[in-house]
Design a protein around this motif. Structure first.
Motif, PDB file in Angstrom:
ATOM      1  N   THR A 198       0.002   0.476  -4.330  1.00  0.00           N
ATOM      2  CA  THR A 198      -1.356   1.235  -4.410  1.00  0.00           C
ATOM      3  C   THR A 198      -1.379   2.868  -3.969  1.00  0.00           C
ATOM      4  O   THR A 198      -2.195   3.579  -4.273  1.00  0.00           O
ATOM      5  CB  THR A 198      -2.210   0.515  -3.636  1.00  0.00           C
ATOM      6  N   GLY A 199      -0.298   2.985  -3.151  1.00  0.00           N
ATOM      7  CA  GLY A 199      -0.370   4.398  -2.569  1.00  0.00           C
ATOM      8  C   GLY A 199       1.141   5.034  -2.791  1.00  0.00           C
ATOM      9  O   GLY A 199       1.339   5.378  -3.937  1.00  0.00           O
ATOM     10  N   THR A 200       1.993   5.394  -2.087  1.00  0.00           N
ATOM     11  CA  THR A 200       3.277   6.038  -2.176  1.00  0.00           C
ATOM     12  C   THR A 200       4.366   5.067  -1.954  1.00  0.00           C
ATOM     13  O   THR A 200       4.388   4.351  -1.015  1.00  0.00           O
ATOM     14  CB  THR A 200       3.458   7.181  -1.076  1.00  0.00           C
ATOM     15  N   LEU A 201       5.290   5.001  -2.836  1.00  0.00           N
ATOM     16  CA  LEU A 201       6.638   4.397  -2.730  1.00  0.00           C
ATOM     17  C   LEU A 201       7.580   5.378  -2.478  1.00  0.00           C
ATOM     18  O   LEU A 201       7.912   6.135  -3.164  1.00  0.00           O
ATOM     19  CB  LEU A 201       6.893   3.657  -3.849  1.00  0.00           C
ATOM     20  N   SER A 202       8.333   5.232  -1.132  1.00  0.00           N
ATOM     21  CA  SER A 202       9.431   6.180  -0.689  1.00  0.00           C
ATOM     22  C   SER A 202      10.457   5.585  -0.527  1.00  0.00           C
ATOM     23  O   SER A 202      10.810   4.397  -0.252  1.00  0.00           O
ATOM     24  CB  SER A 202       8.927   6.612   0.610  1.00  0.00           C
ATOM     25  N   THR A 259       1.037  -1.110  -0.069  1.00  0.00           N
ATOM     26  CA  THR A 259      -0.087  -0.042   0.069  1.00  0.00           C
ATOM     27  C   THR A 259       0.900   1.355   0.014  1.00  0.00           C
ATOM     28  O   THR A 259       1.072   1.848  -1.001  1.00  0.00           O
ATOM     29  CB  THR A 259      -1.015   0.067   1.099  1.00  0.00           C
ATOM     30  N   ASP A 260       1.324   1.615   1.087  1.00  0.00           N
ATOM     31  CA  ASP A 260       2.513   2.548   1.097  1.00  0.00           C
ATOM     32  C   ASP A 260       3.536   2.018   1.557  1.00  0.00           C
ATOM     33  O   ASP A 260       3.754   1.419   2.760  1.00  0.00           O
ATOM     34  CB  ASP A 260       1.807   3.865   2.194  1.00  0.00           C
ATOM     35  N   ALA A 279       2.763   3.059  -8.996  1.00  0.00           N
ATOM     36  CA  ALA A 279       2.354   3.712  -7.871  1.00  0.00           C
ATOM     37  C   ALA A 279       1.714   4.777  -7.945  1.00  0.00           C
ATOM     38  O   ALA A 279       1.644   5.475  -9.187  1.00  0.00           O
ATOM     39  CB  ALA A 279       3.516   3.984  -6.919  1.00  0.00           C
ATOM     40  N   GLN A 280       0.865   5.388  -7.089  1.00  0.00           N
ATOM     41  CA  GLN A 280       0.286   6.566  -7.111  1.00  0.00           C
ATOM     42  C   GLN A 280       1.224   7.692  -6.850  1.00  0.00           C
ATOM     43  O   GLN A 280       1.029   8.827  -7.437  1.00  0.00           O
ATOM     44  CB  GLN A 280      -0.607   6.615  -5.907  1.00  0.00           C
ATOM     45  N   SER A 281       2.120   7.724  -6.194  1.00  0.00           N
ATOM     46  CA  SER A 281       3.034   8.717  -5.957  1.00  0.00           C
ATOM     47  C   SER A 281       4.492   8.154  -5.583  1.00  0.00           C
ATOM     48  O   SER A 281       4.632   7.159  -5.094  1.00  0.00           O
ATOM     49  CB  SER A 281       2.821   9.726  -4.992  1.00  0.00           C
ATOM     50  N   VAL A 282       5.579   8.784  -6.049  1.00  0.00           N
ATOM     51  CA  VAL A 282       6.994   8.321  -5.471  1.00  0.00           C
ATOM     52  C   VAL A 282       7.594   9.399  -4.924  1.00  0.00           C
ATOM     53  O   VAL A 282       7.806  10.474  -5.280  1.00  0.00           O
ATOM     54  CB  VAL A 282       7.676   7.788  -6.928  1.00  0.00           C
ATOM     55  N   ASN A 283       8.295   9.103  -3.832  1.00  0.00           N
ATOM     56  CA  ASN A 283       9.066  10.019  -2.922  1.00  0.00           C
ATOM     57  C   ASN A 283      10.653   9.775  -3.060  1.00  0.00           C
ATOM     58  O   ASN A 283      10.855   8.533  -2.332  1.00  0.00           O
ATOM     59  CB  ASN A 283       8.693  10.329  -1.681  1.00  0.00           C
ATOM     60  N   MET A 284      11.633  10.326  -3.423  1.00  0.00           N
ATOM     61  CA  MET A 284      13.026   9.995  -3.701  1.00  0.00           C
ATOM     62  C   MET A 284      13.433  10.845  -2.293  1.00  0.00           C
ATOM     63  O   MET A 284      13.586  12.081  -2.560  1.00  0.00           O
ATOM     64  CB  MET A 284      13.541  10.525  -5.000  1.00  0.00           C
TER      65      MET A 284
END
Length: 296
Positions: free
Chosen positions: A253-257, A233-234, A274-279
């Motif tokens: 399904t959510g955010t991949l950080s 999920t996240d 993913a819905q969003s990706v945080n690097m």
């Protein structure tokens, strides 16, 4: 059975004579070195920040000249005697500072008479930290093997068959990151115990090295754990190394950080849905690596 941390609080060592498996660690519940056969010195600490997987890892403090190690005496309790041995652990050398030519002992194996059989040494070079194996009886050594940045699997193979052999592998032998030496004349030797840590610590080295996920067997391979799950999920992905020519798909399904200590080798391909990706800070993507990101 899952493979768990080198500095965890609980170890379940399996001694199955009919299997290649010599011993393997169990789930870590708290940061402690008390489950090892022996702990010496102040330069080894079990902490969460040193973990490659699970809760805890072993941090080697190279500041000053204090030493420290953990010891396992399991090999001396199994039958038949351990005349072939494979050890694998993960190590993170990025925070170590080593002058060119300086070195410290990271691993040692002993027989039942407490005589050293072989050792693994870390050495500073102009190109960065390197490792090499040394046979105590003959004095023969492997060539230096450079340790790339990021978490790396270190595999040691000691064999008494024929004229004897020592082999050192970083990650995968297929990558060409291996060195070996033969002609040891170690027939009749057997491993009774091993030590891991900052066994020696000269003033010419500083910083720290983290080690985790120690596994040993009678034979075979160490079994890499370089590809971690990145679906859910996240998801926070940290302490992961993606090797060259490897491919992994992350379905989130959510955010991949991307957290700390994530390393991409050249020619890595990572497919991300993913819905969003945080690097996070400090993440470097080398030339040749491909992150195929689909935001849905």
């Amino acid at each position: 059975m899952s493979q768990k941390n080198a500095a965890g609080s609980i170890f379940r060592f399996l001694t199955i004579a009919s299997s290649l498996l010599l011993f393997q660690q169990g789930q870590a519940l708290a940061c402690s070195t008390s489950a090892w056969s022996n702990t010496e010195g102040s330069a080894v600490t079990a902490i969460n920040a040193a973990a490659y997987e699970g809760d805890c890892g072993l941090r080697l403090d190279l500041a000053g000249t204090a030493t420290g190690l953990v010891e396992d005496a399991t090999p001396g309790t199994v039958t038949p005697a351990v005349t072939e041995y494979v050890a694998r652990f993960y190590a993170y050398f990025d925070d170590a500072q080593m002058n060119n030519g300086s070195e410290f002992v990271l691993f040692r194996a002993f027989d039942s008479g407490s005589s050293e059989l072989f050792s693994l040494k870390a050495r500073g070079t102009a190109a960065g930290p390197a490792l090499y194996l040394e046979d105590a009886g003959s004095g023969k050594t492997t060539n230096n093997l450079l340790v790339p940045t990021g978490w790396r699997a270190i595999v040691l193979h000691w064999n008494t068959a024929g004229s004897g052999q020592l082999e050192l592998i970083v990650d995968r032998e297929s990558d060409g990151l291996s060195e070996s030496v033969t002609g040891l004349s170690n027939s009749g030797q057997a491993i009774d115990s091993i030590q891991l840590g900052a066994i020696t610590n000269p003033a010419s080295v500083s910083g720290m090295v983290d080690v985790d996920s120690f596994l040993s067997r009678r034979a075979g391979t160490g079994g890499l754990m370089v590809q971690k799950s990145c679906s859910g999920t996240d998801v926070v992905l940290k302490n992961a190394t993606f090797l060259s020519d490897s491919s992994l798909t992350c379905n989130v399904t959510g955010t991949l950080s991307f957290g700390s200590r994530v390393t991409f080798d050249p020619d890595t391909r990572l497919n991300i849905v993913a819905q969003s990706v945080n690097m996070g800070p400090g993440i470097s993507i080398p030339q040749g690596a491909v992150l195929d990101i689909s935001i849905q």
